[in-house]
Enzyme design. Structure first.
Site, PDB file in Angstrom:
ATOM      1  N   ASP A  22       0.859  -1.193   0.000  1.00 12.71           N
ATOM      2  CA  ASP A  22       0.000   0.000   0.000  1.00 12.71           C
ATOM      3  C   ASP A  22       0.897   1.245   0.000  1.00 12.71           C
ATOM      4  O   ASP A  22       1.761   1.398   0.863  1.00 12.71           O
ATOM      5  CB  ASP A  22      -0.875  -0.029   1.258  1.00 12.71           C
ATOM      6  CG  ASP A  22      -1.927   1.080   1.272  1.00 12.71           C
ATOM      7  OD1 ASP A  22      -3.064   0.789   1.669  1.00 12.71           O
ATOM      8  OD2 ASP A  22      -1.601   2.215   0.910  1.00 12.71           O
TER       9      ASP A  22
ATOM     10  N   ASP B 197      -3.654   2.228  -5.451  1.00 14.93           N
ATOM     11  CA  ASP B 197      -2.380   2.226  -4.708  1.00 14.93           C
ATOM     12  C   ASP B 197      -2.150   1.003  -3.845  1.00 14.93           C
ATOM     13  O   ASP B 197      -1.193   0.975  -3.081  1.00 14.93           O
ATOM     14  CB  ASP B 197      -2.262   3.501  -3.863  1.00 14.93           C
ATOM     15  CG  ASP B 197      -2.854   3.354  -2.468  1.00 14.93           C
ATOM     16  OD1 ASP B 197      -3.924   2.742  -2.346  1.00 14.93           O
ATOM     17  OD2 ASP B 197      -2.232   3.848  -1.509  1.00 14.93           O
ATOM     18  N   GLU B 198      -3.006  -0.001  -3.922  1.00 13.18           N
ATOM     19  CA  GLU B 198      -2.739  -1.177  -3.085  1.00 13.18           C
ATOM     20  C   GLU B 198      -3.104  -2.465  -3.798  1.00 13.18           C
ATOM     21  O   GLU B 198      -3.988  -2.491  -4.658  1.00 13.18           O
ATOM     22  CB  GLU B 198      -3.476  -1.079  -1.742  1.00 13.18           C
ATOM     23  CG  GLU B 198      -4.964  -1.007  -1.845  1.00 13.18           C
ATOM     24  CD  GLU B 198      -5.646  -0.964  -0.481  1.00 13.18           C
ATOM     25  OE1 GLU B 198      -5.343  -1.825   0.364  1.00 13.18           O
ATOM     26  OE2 GLU B 198      -6.492  -0.085  -0.297  1.00 13.18           O
TER      27      GLU B 198
HETATM   28  P1  TTP Z   1      -5.251   4.954   1.121  1.00 15.17           P
HETATM   29  O1  TTP Z   1      -4.224   3.920   0.810  1.00 15.17           O
HETATM   30  O2  TTP Z   1      -6.382   4.573   1.992  1.00 15.17           O
HETATM   31  O3  TTP Z   1      -4.577   6.225   1.791  1.00 15.17           O
HETATM   32  P2  TTP Z   1      -3.191   6.911   1.474  1.00 15.17           P
HETATM   33  O4  TTP Z   1      -2.381   6.123   0.500  1.00 15.17           O
HETATM   34  O5  TTP Z   1      -3.432   8.319   1.071  1.00 15.17           O
HETATM   35  O6  TTP Z   1      -2.480   6.942   2.892  1.00 15.17           O
HETATM   36  P3  TTP Z   1      -1.864   5.687   3.706  1.00 15.17           P
HETATM   37  O7  TTP Z   1      -0.404   6.018   3.860  1.00 15.17           O
HETATM   38  O8  TTP Z   1      -2.566   5.684   5.009  1.00 15.17           O
HETATM   39  O9  TTP Z   1      -2.083   4.459   2.889  1.00 15.17           O
HETATM   40  O10 TTP Z   1      -5.868   5.489  -0.218  1.00 15.17           O
HETATM   41  C1  TTP Z   1      -5.101   5.651  -1.404  1.00 15.17           C
HETATM   42  C2  TTP Z   1      -5.555   6.868  -2.180  1.00 15.17           C
HETATM   43  O11 TTP Z   1      -6.934   6.762  -2.485  1.00 15.17           O
HETATM   44  C3  TTP Z   1      -5.418   8.142  -1.403  1.00 15.17           C
HETATM   45  O12 TTP Z   1      -4.130   8.718  -1.567  1.00 15.17           O
HETATM   46  C4  TTP Z   1      -6.505   9.009  -1.964  1.00 15.17           C
HETATM   47  C5  TTP Z   1      -7.559   8.033  -2.413  1.00 15.17           C
HETATM   48  N1  TTP Z   1      -8.688   7.999  -1.467  1.00 15.17           N
HETATM   49  C6  TTP Z   1      -9.802   8.785  -1.727  1.00 15.17           C
HETATM   50  O13 TTP Z   1      -9.859   9.480  -2.741  1.00 15.17           O
HETATM   51  N2  TTP Z   1     -10.852   8.751  -0.850  1.00 15.17           N
HETATM   52  C7  TTP Z   1     -10.831   8.000   0.289  1.00 15.17           C
HETATM   53  O14 TTP Z   1     -11.804   8.020   1.070  1.00 15.17           O
HETATM   54  C8  TTP Z   1      -9.672   7.209   0.563  1.00 15.17           C
HETATM   55  C9  TTP Z   1      -9.606   6.370   1.813  1.00 15.17           C
HETATM   56  C10 TTP Z   1      -8.638   7.240  -0.343  1.00 15.17           C
HETATM   57 MG    MG Z   2      -2.158   4.044   0.693  1.00 11.49          MG
END
Ligand code: TTP
Ligand code: MG
Length: 411
Positions: A10, A104-105
């Site tokens: 992720d 992203d994951e």
């Molecule tokens: P995430 O992997 O949940 O968050 P992140 O990568 O920003 O942070 P983390 O380090 O905690 O993993 O989500 C990935 C991307 O998806 C995030 O950068 C933006 C998008 N996203 C949204 O647009 N809306 C949302 O509600 C979430 C959770 C994520």
């Molecule tokens: Mg993330």
């Protein structure tokens, strides 16, 4: 059976990290990706902004209150998609069994490799070299544990839960951290006195099934660190949506329209994040008497712009005649709207023709009423008229479980 080796990768603060990479002036600063308008929603925040409580899906207005120095940066989905393509190419150098969960994951099944932890370390290094961004990795014997592990040492983390430590790890885990136990289920479990894996483990399977249906079998397994879900490449998501419950119930159309624009922004973010192709837009309104109505519209092609989504959702919201406020036809007196949701459904072609059933079931008279009202007050077609309109209303009385559905097709 050989034990699986699963990696969950992720990206860290994904959109925000991409923006900091491409705009050196944002590095080390609290930024939020999203727009700054009164109804804006934060897609994500940089790690510098997180200590203030700024996080995904909160309103931009709240984010600014929490962190007055916050810099808002507009999303560039094309760039995020390109990075996503790069990291998926890296994953596929290690295994065919890659299941992306969002841009992203992803889960990777690397059972065939000697060391999953070494592979994860290498994958992180390659992602950094090829994209300039950091990712976190979780490694264990199944999806649930790998997903929890990747979150454990964020950002730039790597954490392995080896077989010998699963029991101890799961026992201490708060129930809301389990992958597969959503917010609603977690709340219900709290109500039952289940707060950690250890609490969950004390419940027998029959009791969990009684409370949670079939999912109870899975929860029984999760409490023991067991998760049989396979890594499935090309999993097809059927729907995606967002919902909000208002701070105060309302019957004011303008207010409703504004509230809905925030839900719309969030649902658009999710659509982009999951690369979802949805043709059917569903609007749901819940009233203060626990009834709800659902309306949907199916387009010929997947909704491909935020502007089209705006048009369709406003059209669905406006489908009531002005002298007949929301819900009046379903309730004896006027009720206020408590919550609104927008969902996207991916729809299969055969589903488009199943209207005859409803017509038979609910009688012609009702359909005719519906027709007349739609002609007078019905939704304006989109400019290009390439719309398959399926105006549908459902009134549900949850206590009796009775459902009344009306559907009509307009060319
Ligand atoms: P995430 O992997 O949940 O968050 P992140 O990568 O920003 O942070 P983390 O380090 O905690 O993993 O989500 C990935 C991307 O998806 C995030 O950068 C933006 C998008 N996203 C949204 O647009 N809306 C949302 O509600 C979430 C959770 C994520
Ligand atoms: Mg993330």
């Amino acid at each position: 059976m050989t034990q699986r080796k699963i990696i969950h990768i992720d990206m860290d603060a994904f959109y925000a990290s991409v923006e900091q990479r491409d705009h050196p002036e944002y590095r080390g600063r609290p930024i939020a990706v999203g727009h700054d308008g009164p109804r804006g929603v934060v897609a994500t925040a940089s790690y510098e902004a997180r200590p203030y409580g700024v996080r995904s899906a909160i309103s931009s207005a709240l984010a600014k209150r929490l962190c007055p120095n916050l810099i808002f940066v507009p999303a560039r989905f094309d760039v995020y998609k390109e990075v996503s393509r790069q990291i998926r190419a890296v994953f596929r150098d290690y295994t065919e069994l890659v299941e992306p969960l969002s841009l992203d994951e992803a889960f990777l099944d690397v059972t065939h490799l000697r060391s999953a932890t070494l592979a994860a370390r290498e994958i992180k290094a390659r992602i950094l070299a090829e994209t300039g961004l950091t990712a976190s990795a979780g490694i264990s014997v199944n999806k649930m544990l790998a997903k929890i592990a990747s979150d454990y040492r964020k950002p730039d983390g790597l954490f392995t839960i080896p077989p010998g430590q699963i029991e101890e790890f799961v026992a201490a885990l708060p129930i809301e951290r389990f992958f597969g136990i959503g917010e609603v289920t977690a709340r219900k479990m709290h109500g039952m006195g289940i707060h950690t894996g250890a609490d969950l483990r004390l419940r027998d399977e029959a009791e969990l099934v009684r409370h949670f249906g079939k999912a109870g079998h899975s929860y029984y397994g999760y409490a023991r660190g067991i998760d049989e879900r396979e890594v499935t490449p090309n999993r097809i998501r059927k729907s995606l949506g967002a919902e909000t419950t208002f701070a105060e119930d309302t019957d004011d159309r303008e207010q409703l329209r504004l509230e809905l624009s925030a839900v719309r922004e969030e649902v658009w973010n999710r659509l982009m994040r999951h690369e979802f192709k949805g043709k059917t837009v569903v609007l749901k309104l819940k009233f203060d008497n626990f009834r709800q109505i659902t309306r949907s519209k199916t387009l010929f092609a997947p909704v491909n712009s935020a502007e089209t989504l705006r048009q369709v959702s406003e059209e669905l919201l406006a489908a009531d005649p002005p002298d007949r406020p929301y819900g009046r036809q379903f309730a004896r007196s006027l009720h206020r709207v408590r919550a609104a949701a927008i969902r996207f459904r991916g729809i299969r072609p055969e589903r488009l023709n199943d209207f005859s059933h409803d017509r038979r079931q609910h009688g012609k008279g009702k359909d005719d009423n519906c027709l007349k009202r739609d002609r007078l007050w019905g939704a304006k077609p989109l400019p290009d008229h390439r719309v398959f309109s399926n105006l549908r209303e459902i009134s549900q009385a949850p206590r009796t479980g009775r459902t009344i559905a009306r559907r009509r097709v307009a060319a």
